[in-house]
Motif scaffolding. Structure first.
Motif, short mmCIF file in Angstrom:
data_model
loop_
_atom_site.label_atom_id
_atom_site.label_comp_id
_atom_site.label_asym_id
_atom_site.label_seq_id
_atom_site.Cartn_x
_atom_site.Cartn_y
_atom_site.Cartn_z
N LEU A 1 -2.03 -9.41 -6.01
CA LEU A 1 -1.97 -8.02 -6.46
C LEU A 1 -0.67 -7.41 -5.95
N THR A 2 0.17 -6.95 -6.89
CA THR A 2 1.38 -6.24 -6.49
C THR A 2 1.03 -4.77 -6.27
N VAL A 3 1.49 -4.26 -5.15
CA VAL A 3 1.13 -2.91 -4.73
C VAL A 3 2.41 -2.11 -4.49
N ASP A 4 2.52 -0.97 -5.14
CA ASP A 4 3.65 -0.06 -4.95
C ASP A 4 3.44 0.72 -3.66
N ALA A 5 4.20 0.36 -2.61
CA ALA A 5 3.99 0.95 -1.30
C ALA A 5 4.27 2.45 -1.26
N SER A 6 5.05 2.94 -2.22
CA SER A 6 5.38 4.37 -2.21
C SER A 6 4.16 5.23 -2.51
N LEU A 7 3.08 4.61 -3.02
CA LEU A 7 1.85 5.36 -3.30
C LEU A 7 1.01 5.57 -2.05
N GLY A 8 1.38 4.93 -0.96
CA GLY A 8 0.66 5.13 0.30
C GLY A 8 -0.80 4.75 0.23
N GLY A 9 -1.63 5.56 0.87
CA GLY A 9 -3.06 5.26 0.98
C GLY A 9 -3.78 5.20 -0.35
N ASN A 10 -3.18 5.72 -1.42
CA ASN A 10 -3.83 5.66 -2.73
C ASN A 10 -4.03 4.24 -3.24
N VAL A 11 -3.28 3.29 -2.68
CA VAL A 11 -3.40 1.91 -3.17
C VAL A 11 -4.68 1.24 -2.66
N LEU A 12 -5.35 1.85 -1.70
CA LEU A 12 -6.57 1.24 -1.18
C LEU A 12 -7.63 1.09 -2.27
N ASN A 13 -7.76 2.12 -3.12
CA ASN A 13 -8.71 2.03 -4.22
C ASN A 13 -8.32 0.93 -5.20
N GLN A 14 -7.01 0.81 -5.46
CA GLN A 14 -6.53 -0.26 -6.35
C GLN A 14 -6.94 -1.62 -5.80
N ALA A 15 -6.65 -1.84 -4.53
CA ALA A 15 -6.96 -3.14 -3.92
C ALA A 15 -8.46 -3.41 -3.93
N ARG A 16 -9.23 -2.37 -3.70
CA ARG A 16 -10.69 -2.52 -3.64
C ARG A 16 -11.23 -2.96 -5.01
N GLU A 17 -10.80 -2.28 -6.07
CA GLU A 17 -11.35 -2.55 -7.39
C GLU A 17 -10.81 -3.86 -7.99
N PHE A 18 -9.52 -4.11 -7.81
CA PHE A 18 -8.98 -5.38 -8.31
C PHE A 18 -9.63 -6.56 -7.59
N SER A 19 -9.90 -6.41 -6.31
CA SER A 19 -10.54 -7.49 -5.56
C SER A 19 -11.93 -7.79 -6.11
N LYS A 20 -12.64 -6.75 -6.53
CA LYS A 20 -13.99 -6.93 -7.06
C LYS A 20 -13.97 -7.67 -8.39
N THR A 21 -12.98 -7.36 -9.24
CA THR A 21 -13.04 -7.83 -10.63
C THR A 21 -12.16 -9.03 -10.94
N THR A 22 -11.13 -9.27 -10.15
CA THR A 22 -10.18 -10.34 -10.52
C THR A 22 -10.03 -11.41 -9.45
N GLY A 23 -10.78 -11.32 -8.37
CA GLY A 23 -10.69 -12.35 -7.34
C GLY A 23 -9.34 -12.41 -6.67
N VAL A 24 -8.78 -11.26 -6.33
CA VAL A 24 -7.48 -11.21 -5.66
C VAL A 24 -7.53 -12.02 -4.36
N THR A 25 -6.49 -12.83 -4.14
CA THR A 25 -6.43 -13.65 -2.93
C THR A 25 -5.32 -13.23 -1.97
N GLY A 26 -4.42 -12.36 -2.43
CA GLY A 26 -3.32 -11.95 -1.57
C GLY A 26 -2.57 -10.77 -2.17
N LEU A 27 -1.64 -10.24 -1.38
CA LEU A 27 -0.90 -9.04 -1.75
C LEU A 27 0.60 -9.29 -1.72
N VAL A 28 1.30 -8.57 -2.60
CA VAL A 28 2.75 -8.46 -2.54
C VAL A 28 3.05 -6.96 -2.53
N LEU A 29 3.71 -6.49 -1.49
CA LEU A 29 4.02 -5.07 -1.33
C LEU A 29 5.43 -4.80 -1.83
#
Length: 312
Positions: A228-256
């Protein structure tokens, strides 16, 4: 040639300014640290998007060491903060899952619109090619013509094969063809670009599941990583992204990505504290070499203004 640590230090400069220098202003001239000083430090870390759990842990460690007489200067305080962050980040670290011997490692990139997936794939291709690896790129964002063109430019720049299809084609079909091509060409890596999507767009999230099934039909066990690529400039808002993508797509790691343009670099710590997901790479600038393998040591030392550790 720039040292790796200098890339981290420059890329995290905005966050370091927000955190390390402000730590000094909180405690400068204070002979005895008060409860108010530690409360202010907690607020600072939360404001820099370290997240509440990580902020409480960092300040708790600093308070404990202070009460035991282990902190005499602001440099001691920064060092303890850096050590605590390293402990948090090391808990998730692991090597990249690889493919079968002699077969490619397949990495599926997912994320929201504008998070930097295509650029990250191009920079990864440049890194792998510099190491002498054979790379195939799959343009599975078939709805945004610019994404295909951008990936093709990276393919030309890195001498990597790009598998694509006409505008509006089925992304799962492209993934299928790309997997076949990577196997046929004895590639070392297959990097798969996908369309940006919000985590609440069920149809597009289901499409990712279809892409995964298509890959596995050709190459059982693949993809080996879903990043999951995460735009760090969004700050804490990315937590919801990580949470939902992890549930539905089997995310195994992050790229910030885009850490160089934000004072919210603490969100790397928040992500690690909340999710059992390692960060593999971080984007600290525009150039290919600014995409660096994630180092808890370099990250934490740069974040809190520590001196460069010894590099190999």
């Amino acid at each position: 040639m720039k040292s790796i640590f200098s890339i981290f230090k420059r890329g995290l400069e905005k966050t370091t300014t927000k955190v390390a220098r402000t730590i000094g202003s909180i405690f400068t001239g204070v002979k005895a640290h008060s409860a108010e000083s530690f409360d202010e430090l907690e607020e600072l870390l939360i404001a820099a998007d370290f997240g509440v759990p990580a902020s409480l842990r960092i300040v708790g460690e600093i308070r404990d060491r202070y009460e035991r007489g282990a902190i005499a200067t602001n440099a001691d305080l920064a060092r303890i903060a850096s050590e605590t962050v390293k402990d948090i980040l090391r808990q998730r670290a692991r090597a990249i899952h690889t493919g079968e011997p002699g077969k490619p490692t397949v990495i599926l990139m997912v994320g929201v619109n504008g998070s930097g997936k295509t650029t990250t794939i191009g920079k990864l291709a440049a890194r792998f090619r510099a190491d002498g690896r054979r790379v195939v790129l799959a343009a599975c964002d078939t709805f945004r013509a610019a994404a295909v063109e951008q990936l093709q430019l990276w393919g030309e720049r890195t001498d990597s094969q790009v598998v694509s299809a006409k505008h509006g084609a089925d992304p799962a079909s492209v993934a299928y063809d790309a997997t076949q091509a990577a196997l046929a060409r004895n590639a070392d890596y297959l990097l798969i670009d996908t369309a940006g999507r919000q985590h609440n767009q069920k149809g597009l999230m289901d499409e990712l599941a279809k892409i995964r099934r298509s890959i596995e039909k050709v190459y059982p066990g693949a993809p080996h990583e879903v990043w999951l690529t995460v735009d760090a400039s969004l700050g804490g808002n990315v937590l919801n992204q990580a949470r939902e993508f992890s549930k539905t797509t089997g995310v195994t790691g992050l790229v910030l990505t885009k850490l160089d343009g934000t004072g919210k670099g603490g969100m790397v710590v928040a992500l690690h504290q909340e999710f059992e997901l390692p960060t593999f790479f971080i984007g600290l600038g525009e150039q290919p070499e600014d995409l660096q393998p994630f180092s808890p040591e370099y990250y934490a030392d740069a974040l809190f203004g520590e001196e460069a550790p010894r590099e190999e």
